[in-house]
Design a protein around this motif. Structure first.
Motif, PDB file in Angstrom:
ATOM      1  N   GLU A 147      44.351  20.564  44.527  1.00  0.00           N
ATOM      2  CA  GLU A 147      43.856  19.331  43.926  1.00  0.00           C
ATOM      3  C   GLU A 147      43.631  18.266  44.995  1.00  0.00           C
ATOM      4  O   GLU A 147      44.448  18.081  45.894  1.00  0.00           O
ATOM      5  N   GLY A 148      42.493  17.592  44.888  1.00  0.00           N
ATOM      6  CA  GLY A 148      42.145  16.547  45.845  1.00  0.00           C
ATOM      7  C   GLY A 148      41.289  17.016  46.998  1.00  0.00           C
ATOM      8  O   GLY A 148      40.767  16.197  47.763  1.00  0.00           O
ATOM      9  N   LEU A 149      41.119  18.333  47.129  1.00  0.00           N
ATOM     10  CA  LEU A 149      40.306  18.886  48.216  1.00  0.00           C
ATOM     11  C   LEU A 149      38.957  19.361  47.688  1.00  0.00           C
ATOM     12  O   LEU A 149      38.831  19.724  46.514  1.00  0.00           O
ATOM     13  N   PRO A 150      37.927  19.406  48.545  1.00  0.00           N
ATOM     14  CA  PRO A 150      36.658  20.017  48.133  1.00  0.00           C
ATOM     15  C   PRO A 150      36.782  21.535  48.115  1.00  0.00           C
ATOM     16  O   PRO A 150      37.652  22.109  48.784  1.00  0.00           O
ATOM     17  N   LEU A 151      35.922  22.179  47.345  1.00  0.00           N
ATOM     18  CA  LEU A 151      35.879  23.639  47.360  1.00  0.00           C
ATOM     19  C   LEU A 151      35.436  24.119  48.734  1.00  0.00           C
ATOM     20  O   LEU A 151      34.667  23.460  49.423  1.00  0.00           O
ATOM     21  N   GLY A 152      35.929  25.294  49.119  1.00  0.00           N
ATOM     22  CA  GLY A 152      35.575  25.846  50.423  1.00  0.00           C
ATOM     23  C   GLY A 152      36.364  25.256  51.569  1.00  0.00           C
ATOM     24  O   GLY A 152      36.012  25.463  52.740  1.00  0.00           O
ATOM     25  N   SER A 153      37.441  24.526  51.268  1.00  0.00           N
ATOM     26  CA  SER A 153      38.230  23.904  52.327  1.00  0.00           C
ATOM     27  C   SER A 153      38.870  24.958  53.218  1.00  0.00           C
ATOM     28  O   SER A 153      39.470  25.924  52.727  1.00  0.00           O
ATOM     29  N   HIS A 154      38.750  24.766  54.520  1.00  0.00           N
ATOM     30  CA  HIS A 154      39.349  25.689  55.471  1.00  0.00           C
ATOM     31  C   HIS A 154      40.871  25.602  55.406  1.00  0.00           C
ATOM     32  O   HIS A 154      41.441  24.512  55.231  1.00  0.00           O
ATOM     33  N   TYR A 155      41.528  26.739  55.597  1.00  0.00           N
ATOM     34  CA  TYR A 155      42.979  26.824  55.536  1.00  0.00           C
ATOM     35  C   TYR A 155      43.445  27.601  56.760  1.00  0.00           C
ATOM     36  O   TYR A 155      43.450  28.835  56.770  1.00  0.00           O
ATOM     37  N   GLU A 156      43.760  26.860  57.814  1.00  0.00           N
ATOM     38  CA  GLU A 156      44.125  27.499  59.070  1.00  0.00           C
ATOM     39  C   GLU A 156      45.262  26.742  59.744  1.00  0.00           C
ATOM     40  O   GLU A 156      45.529  25.566  59.439  1.00  0.00           O
ATOM     41  N   VAL A 157      45.909  27.416  60.695  1.00  0.00           N
ATOM     42  CA  VAL A 157      46.897  26.775  61.549  1.00  0.00           C
ATOM     43  C   VAL A 157      46.148  25.871  62.525  1.00  0.00           C
ATOM     44  O   VAL A 157      45.129  26.272  63.104  1.00  0.00           O
ATOM     45  N   LYS A 158      46.648  24.660  62.713  1.00  0.00           N
ATOM     46  CA  LYS A 158      45.960  23.700  63.565  1.00  0.00           C
ATOM     47  C   LYS A 158      46.161  24.048  65.035  1.00  0.00           C
ATOM     48  O   LYS A 158      47.282  24.223  65.509  1.00  0.00           O
ATOM     49  N   TRP A 159      45.041  24.132  65.734  1.00  0.00           N
ATOM     50  CA  TRP A 159      45.036  24.459  67.161  1.00  0.00           C
ATOM     51  C   TRP A 159      45.461  23.240  67.977  1.00  0.00           C
ATOM     52  O   TRP A 159      44.999  22.122  67.723  1.00  0.00           O
ATOM     53  N   GLY A 160      46.347  23.465  68.945  1.00  0.00           N
ATOM     54  CA  GLY A 160      46.841  22.373  69.770  1.00  0.00           C
ATOM     55  C   GLY A 160      46.384  22.417  71.204  1.00  0.00           C
ATOM     56  O   GLY A 160      46.794  21.581  72.012  1.00  0.00           O
ATOM     57  N   GLY A 161      45.549  23.391  71.550  1.00  0.00           N
ATOM     58  CA  GLY A 161      45.052  23.497  72.922  1.00  0.00           C
ATOM     59  C   GLY A 161      45.855  24.489  73.750  1.00  0.00           C
ATOM     60  O   GLY A 161      46.583  25.336  73.221  1.00  0.00           O
ATOM     61  N   VAL A 162      45.702  24.394  75.061  1.00  0.00           N
ATOM     62  CA  VAL A 162      46.363  25.305  76.008  1.00  0.00           C
ATOM     63  C   VAL A 162      47.296  24.488  76.898  1.00  0.00           C
ATOM     64  O   VAL A 162      46.906  23.441  77.435  1.00  0.00           O
ATOM     65  N   ASP A 163      48.508  24.978  77.047  1.00  0.00           N
ATOM     66  CA  ASP A 163      49.474  24.341  77.943  1.00  0.00           C
ATOM     67  C   ASP A 163      48.975  24.485  79.378  1.00  0.00           C
ATOM     68  O   ASP A 163      48.884  25.603  79.901  1.00  0.00           O
ATOM     69  N   ALA A 164      48.635  23.361  80.011  1.00  0.00           N
ATOM     70  CA  ALA A 164      48.058  23.410  81.352  1.00  0.00           C
ATOM     71  C   ALA A 164      49.032  23.955  82.385  1.00  0.00           C
ATOM     72  O   ALA A 164      48.619  24.442  83.438  1.00  0.00           O
ATOM     73  N   ALA A 165      50.312  23.902  82.099  1.00  0.00           N
ATOM     74  CA  ALA A 165      51.303  24.379  83.063  1.00  0.00           C
ATOM     75  C   ALA A 165      51.521  25.879  82.978  1.00  0.00           C
ATOM     76  O   ALA A 165      51.703  26.557  84.005  1.00  0.00           O
ATOM     77  N   THR A 166      51.498  26.422  81.762  1.00  0.00           N
ATOM     78  CA  THR A 166      51.850  27.833  81.585  1.00  0.00           C
ATOM     79  C   THR A 166      50.696  28.695  81.084  1.00  0.00           C
ATOM     80  O   THR A 166      50.767  29.923  81.165  1.00  0.00           O
ATOM     81  N   GLY A 167      49.664  28.078  80.519  1.00  0.00           N
ATOM     82  CA  GLY A 167      48.557  28.845  79.955  1.00  0.00           C
ATOM     83  C   GLY A 167      48.828  29.354  78.555  1.00  0.00           C
ATOM     84  O   GLY A 167      48.029  30.108  77.997  1.00  0.00           O
ATOM     85  N   GLN A 168      49.958  28.965  77.946  1.00  0.00           N
ATOM     86  CA  GLN A 168      50.282  29.414  76.605  1.00  0.00           C
ATOM     87  C   GLN A 168      49.450  28.663  75.565  1.00  0.00           C
ATOM     88  O   GLN A 168      49.162  27.480  75.729  1.00  0.00           O
ATOM     89  N   PRO A 169      49.100  29.341  74.464  1.00  0.00           N
ATOM     90  CA  PRO A 169      48.406  28.642  73.372  1.00  0.00           C
ATOM     91  C   PRO A 169      49.376  27.734  72.634  1.00  0.00           C
ATOM     92  O   PRO A 169      50.566  28.050  72.481  1.00  0.00           O
ATOM     93  N   LEU A 170      48.879  26.600  72.169  1.00  0.00           N
ATOM     94  CA  LEU A 170      49.693  25.631  71.451  1.00  0.00           C
ATOM     95  C   LEU A 170      49.158  25.459  70.033  1.00  0.00           C
ATOM     96  O   LEU A 170      47.939  25.459  69.799  1.00  0.00           O
ATOM     97  N   TYR A 171      50.078  25.312  69.099  1.00  0.00           N
ATOM     98  CA  TYR A 171      49.724  25.121  67.700  1.00  0.00           C
ATOM     99  C   TYR A 171      50.587  24.004  67.142  1.00  0.00           C
ATOM    100  O   TYR A 171      51.642  23.663  67.685  1.00  0.00           O
ATOM    101  N   TYR A 172      50.121  23.423  66.034  1.00  0.00           N
ATOM    102  CA  TYR A 172      50.901  22.397  65.363  1.00  0.00           C
ATOM    103  C   TYR A 172      51.648  23.016  64.185  1.00  0.00           C
ATOM    104  O   TYR A 172      51.084  23.829  63.433  1.00  0.00           O
ATOM    105  N   ASP A 173      52.907  22.624  64.038  1.00  0.00           N
ATOM    106  CA  ASP A 173      53.639  23.061  62.859  1.00  0.00           C
ATOM    107  C   ASP A 173      53.399  22.054  61.726  1.00  0.00           C
ATOM    108  O   ASP A 173      52.645  21.081  61.876  1.00  0.00           O
ATOM    109  N   LEU A 174      54.032  22.270  60.608  1.00  0.00           N
ATOM    110  CA  LEU A 174      53.795  21.421  59.436  1.00  0.00           C
ATOM    111  C   LEU A 174      54.293  19.998  59.628  1.00  0.00           C
ATOM    112  O   LEU A 174      53.903  19.086  58.888  1.00  0.00           O
TER     113      LEU A 174
END
Length: 1015
Positions: free
Chosen positions: A808-835
């Motif tokens: 409720e409150g969202l448009p149809l077809g709304s994407h549902y994904e884990v939010k990308w946080g970029g790449v850790d410049a020090a280690t090269g690890q992928p970063l994501y946002y938690d809830l």
């Protein structure tokens, strides 16, 4: 004596009336002098009038106080002439697109715009004719406000996804109802209709018209009116158009051989270990920097160097082999005219389009015959279109599998050869050779269909009195399509298959047949009382029945010496295991309806309209089968008010308001949603009957309630004109998926539970910058904003639906994904946002959120210009959408070091830059870490497309008048889909009504030229 006085008085009264009236006669012709029949001749400001006869003549008794006559006919500019002392008036009417625009064709009625309470857009023949597309709905993009038009494939003849005023269903369809000359036709299958036969397309977006169709109108209505014969001598015309089609320019570019070898080397240098001995990872395996290289002896090192040098010399651009320039041609012969009471329009069209990849094309032949008859009482119109279409296809074009040539061209290795020394394709059993393997399949296999379509209908009306008219409309829309798919044993992938049926080759034959029949009787009363009260009421009945049947059969063991024929299918038995697979379906659906219409106009200023329709449909259970739909509307012609008399700058100012309801019969989730279905099961080795779907006995329509407030305007002597509309559309009883509890079985059923909203505004603005005899320059823009919102889930919990999320409150077809946080410049690890919004290196699907928008752009529209100088004319159209986001599935393949680059079997994007050392600021992680689906793959799918450009020249009349047999000649050149400006990095941001793009067939670019000759 009293009798004598009464007789004298009666005689005197009669004499005064005779002397108070006079008879006017005359003749009405077109601009070429041909007589026009059924032209309205009315004393201005009164109901006194008549129509012209078949020879264009009229005779009319008018009051002595009459001052002006109004002469009008559909398709011509109306004229008002002063009544002088003479009694004979000859009038010549000029053809007028503006007058055509003053009539809204609803498919059931024809309404003057001044008496139309809704929102409608008209696209006339000038912009429909000679467009190099195989399905007319592609023409709609950017031409009608509030309409989202997306062509998801460049396959010749592919229809567009059309959504009017936002998506209106979750489980059902969203396409509008299509009506051609009053006959409802099948949606999405328009290849056998010739757009050059169209006079206009009306796009109806409001409740006032949707309610006319009751249970079938909630997604909007598109009404096509075909060309009719004109009065006068027969005219023979020829239209010819030829050109080429080519692939568009792509923002995406795969790596070249040097780039890929370098990327492989970088990957191996970071990962090391077992990768050092992966012979498929060529750039690292043969690299001198690979520790393995130091373990080789001199001879082996020299061999490695030679191999690397040899591979480096190969740089295959797979686009050169998967794409081709396609030829295009379109020819048509037209015969039009009529004498006496009968007019005809006949055309024969031949259309031929090659796709921009091998084995894709469309060939069409159409024959149209329209006949019109009219006398003082009876009007009869007959329309027929017969079409045959043959289309060839690639095997797969809309998946993320390697059999899709449009994915293969981007991920095939550039250092692989296309051909073997003997000229055969260098196909192989694994992914490294997928490019040549796919070309091999394209060469040997066949996939095509043959379509026959017939749309035939008539409308007959009879004037019982001057105020009462009875009419009948009836017709059929028939289509039969035979599909053939042949897989040859000779193709490499089948020769090496380990499957019995895979090695045997296959032949699939399918047949789809659909017949829609329609009958609609009506009775109309229309009268003007006391010259100020214009009243019209109609009673209409309708019955629509749709019959569908399909059958498919797949056989195996096709002998290559007798390819592509069902006769070569081997009979299956226990020994060869080549059993035939067969299937099919069948359904019948019907709607019976009663409709009442009313309109009242007072003094030409105020109009109220209303409709009430009751529909009974076989798609609903008995308890809910009959449903009511209605609309009410009002129009205020403000410029006819006294307070507007001195406002000379405003020519027309018309306020409109309408409200109504409609249903989704044509977009219902299933024909038998309310019924339980059964299949076969197994219990202790016995065949049993089991429930496969429990049914939903409370099913009813998804009912849409639409409010529309609009204003039509013409300013500065119609220098500026158009309309603006605001709307609020609410769909109730929205179907949602409900999973039943365990005791009832593990079933998911569709239930009427939710509520969906679409609200927004639209504009259509035209400006005649210059308008004189020799030079006319018009600029225009149309578009709209729509906010789509799921208002209620009706108590259901939020849930995933395909690749989107319903909440409720969202448009149809709304994407549902884990939010990308970029790449850790020090280690090269992928970063994501938690809830909680905190960065983490841990990927968890449970952290998926819905803040990335939807595939359906809230903003969309078009703008362009028309410029005419003497006999030259220039037209240009741009279409655009803003605010859409989509998942670029291609990126997952081509910017994925671990999953694809590291295997050594796939090419990568030229934009790929992965982390290699501390301090790198990049968007792809180190090869030590995998790539997951996240918002990293979601990108802006907004675009601005240079849709059409046309330059034409018509020979002047001074030239054609010297030609004995030719009356008109027009030359033109045209470009379609020329450029696209977008941030999208894939092949085409359009790609249909989906929130994930899967390397679809891109829309081609076209350049054509042609001429039109009238004899």
């Amino acid at each position: 004596m009293r009798k004598l006085l009464a007789l004298v008085a009666a005689f005197a009264f009669f004499s005064l009336n005779v002397w108070a009236q006079r008879t006017l006669t005359g003749k009405v012709t077109d601009e070429n002098g041909a007589p026009l029949s059924n032209v309205s001749v009315v004393v201005k400001g009164s109901s006194t009038g008549t129509v012209t006869k078949t020879d264009g003549t009229f005779s009319l008794s008018v009051p002595a106080g009459a001052r002006e006559l109004e002469i009008s006919s559909l398709g011509f500019a109306a004229q008002t002439i002063a009544i002088g002392s003479g009694s004979n008036y000859n009038v010549s009417l000029v053809s007028s697109t503006k007058d055509l625009n003053e009539v809204v064709v609803t498919g059931i009625t024809r309404v003057r715009r001044s008496q139309f309470a809704g929102a409608a857009s008209k696209i006339d023949a000038r912009v429909i004719t000679d467009r190099p597309v195989g399905s007319f709905d592609q023409i709609l993009q950017g031409r009608a406000p509030g309409v989202l038009s997306l062509t998801g494939s460049g396959q010749p003849g592919t229809g567009s996804t059309i959504i009017i005023r936002g998506t209106g269903s979750v489980q059902g369809g969203t396409g509008p109802l299509y009506v051609v000359d009053g006959i409802p036709v099948e949606a999405g299958v328009f290849q056998a209709l010739n757009p050059n036969d169209f006079a206009s397309i009306d796009v109806l977006r409001d409740a006032a018209t949707a309610a006319l169709y009751g249970s079938r109108g909630s997604a909007g209505v598109i009404v096509v009116t075909t060309k009719r014969g004109t009065g006068g001598k027969m005219k023979l015309s020829y239209s010819g158009q030829m050109g080429i089609k080519s692939k568009p320019d792509f923002a995406f570019r795969p790596m070249t051989t040097p780039e890929l070898l370098k990327a492989q080397e970088q990957y191996g240098s970071i990962v090391g270990g077992a990768t050092n001995n992966n012979s498929l990872l060529t750039g690292w395996y043969l690299s001198k920097n690979n520790p393995r290289y130091a373990t080789l002896n001199a001879t082996q090192q020299a061999a490695a160097d030679r191999a690397l040098d040899s591979i480096s010399q190969i740089n295959t651009n797979w686009e050169d082999y998967f794409f081709r320039p396609g030829n295009f041609s379109n020819h048509q012969i037209t015969l039009s005219g009529g004498t006496g009471k009968t007019r005809i329009f006949s055309s024969l069209g031949l259309y031929n389009e090659e796709g921009v990849t091998d084995r894709t094309d469309m060939k069409r032949i159409t024959l149209r015959n329209n006949v019109d008859y009219a006398d003082d009482k009876l009007t009869f119109s007959f329309s027929s279109n017969l079409g045959y279409v043959k289309r060839n296809f690639q095997q797969t074009t809309q998946t993320n599998g390697t059999a899709n040539p449009f994915l293969a061209t981007n991920i095939a290795l550039p250092y692989k050869q296309v051909y073997n020394p003997d000229g055969t394709f260098a196909a192989g059993a694994g992914f490294p050779d997928l490019g040549a393997t796919q070309l091999d399949l394209t060469y040997y296999d066949r996939n095509y269909n043959d379509q026959i379509k017939a749309t035939v209908g008539f409308t007959a009306s009879y004037n019982i009195t001057s105020n009462v008219t009875a009419a009948l409309t009836s017709g059929i829309d028939f289509r039969e399509t035979q599909n053939t798919n042949y897989g040859s044993q000779l193709a490499f992938s089948r020769r090496v298959s380990t499957s019995i049926t895979g090695r045997a080759g296959f032949q699939t034959e399918g047949l789809n047949r659909i017949l829609t029949s329609n009958v609609r009787p009506s009775l109309t009363f229309k009268k003007v009382f006391a010259e100020r009260h214009d009243f019209e009421v109609s009673a209409i009945g309708e019955y629509v029945q749709e019959n569908f049947k399909s059958f498919t059969l797949t056989g195996f063991g096709i002998d290559p010496r007798t390819p592509n024929t069902p006769a070569a299918i081997q009979v299956g038995n226990a020994a060869n295991q080549l059993f035939i697979q067969a299937g099919g379906s069948k359904y019948r659906a019907a709607v019976a309806s009663g409709l009442a219409l009313m309109r009242y106009t007072f003094d030409g200023k105020y109009t109220i309209t209303g409709s009430f329709r009751r529909d009974g449909s076989s798609k609903l259970p008995d308890a809910n089968r009959w449903q009511n739909f209605y609309s009410v509307g009002g129009i205020w012609e403000m410029t006819k008010e006294n307070f507007m008399d001195n406002v000379r700058a405003i020519n027309v100012l018309r306020l409109k308001l309408s409200y109504g309801s409609s249903g989704n019969h044509n977009n219902f989730p299933s024909n038998y949603l309310y019924q339980a279905t059964y299949g076969t099961g197994n219990y202790s080795g016995l065949t049993t009957q089991v429930a496969t779907y429990p049914g939903y006995p409370d099913a009813q329509w998804e009912t849409t309630y639409l409010t529309n407030l609009g204003i039509d305007f013409e300013i500065l002597n119609r220098r500026i004109y158009g309309d603006i509309n605001l709307y609020n559309k609410v769909t109730k009883d929205l179907f949602l998926a409900r999973t039943l509890t365990a005791p009832a079985g593990s079933y998911t059923i569709n239930v009427n539970a939710g509520e969906l909203g679409n609200k927004g505004f639209e504009w259509n603005i035209n400006v005649d910058v210059i308008r004189n005899r020799n030079l006319t320059w018009t600029i225009y823009t149309s578009g709209g904003y729509n906010k789509n919102e799921l208002l209620s889930l009706g108590g259901e919990e939020p849930y995933e639906s395909g690749t989107s999320f319903l909440k409720e409150g969202l448009p149809l077809g709304s994407h549902y994904e884990v939010k990308w946080g970029g790449v850790d410049a020090a280690t090269g690890q992928p970063l994501y946002y938690d809830l909680d919004g905190k960065l983490t290196t841990t990927y968890a699907a449970s952290n998926a959120i819905t803040e990335f928008g939807t595939w359906e752009a809230p903003w969309k529209g078009g703008f362009g210009t028309n410029l005419r100088y003497k006999n030259f004319e220039f037209q240009a159209l741009f279409s655009w959408q803003q605010g859409a986001t989509k998942v670029d599935n291609l990126e997952f393949f081509v910017e994925n070091p671990v999953g694809f680059l590291g295997t050594g079997q796939f090419n990568q994007s030229a934009d790929l830059k992965f982390w290699t050392k501390p301090g790198d600021v990049v968007n792809t992680p180190s090869p030590l870490y995998g790539v997951n689906f996240s918002s990293k793959l979601i990108h802006d799918a907004s675009f601005l497309r240079f849709r059409d450009i046309t330059l034409s020249y018509t020979l002047p009349e001074t030239t054609t008048s010297k030609m004995k047999f030719i009356s008109n000649v027009k030359f033109f050149v045209q470009g379609t889909n020329l450029f696209i400006w977008t941030k999208w990095r894939g092949m085409d941001p359009e790609a249909g009504a989906v929130n994930i793009n899967l390397s679809e067939f891109p829309n081609p670019r076209a350049f054509t030229g042609g001429l039109n000759i009238t004899f």
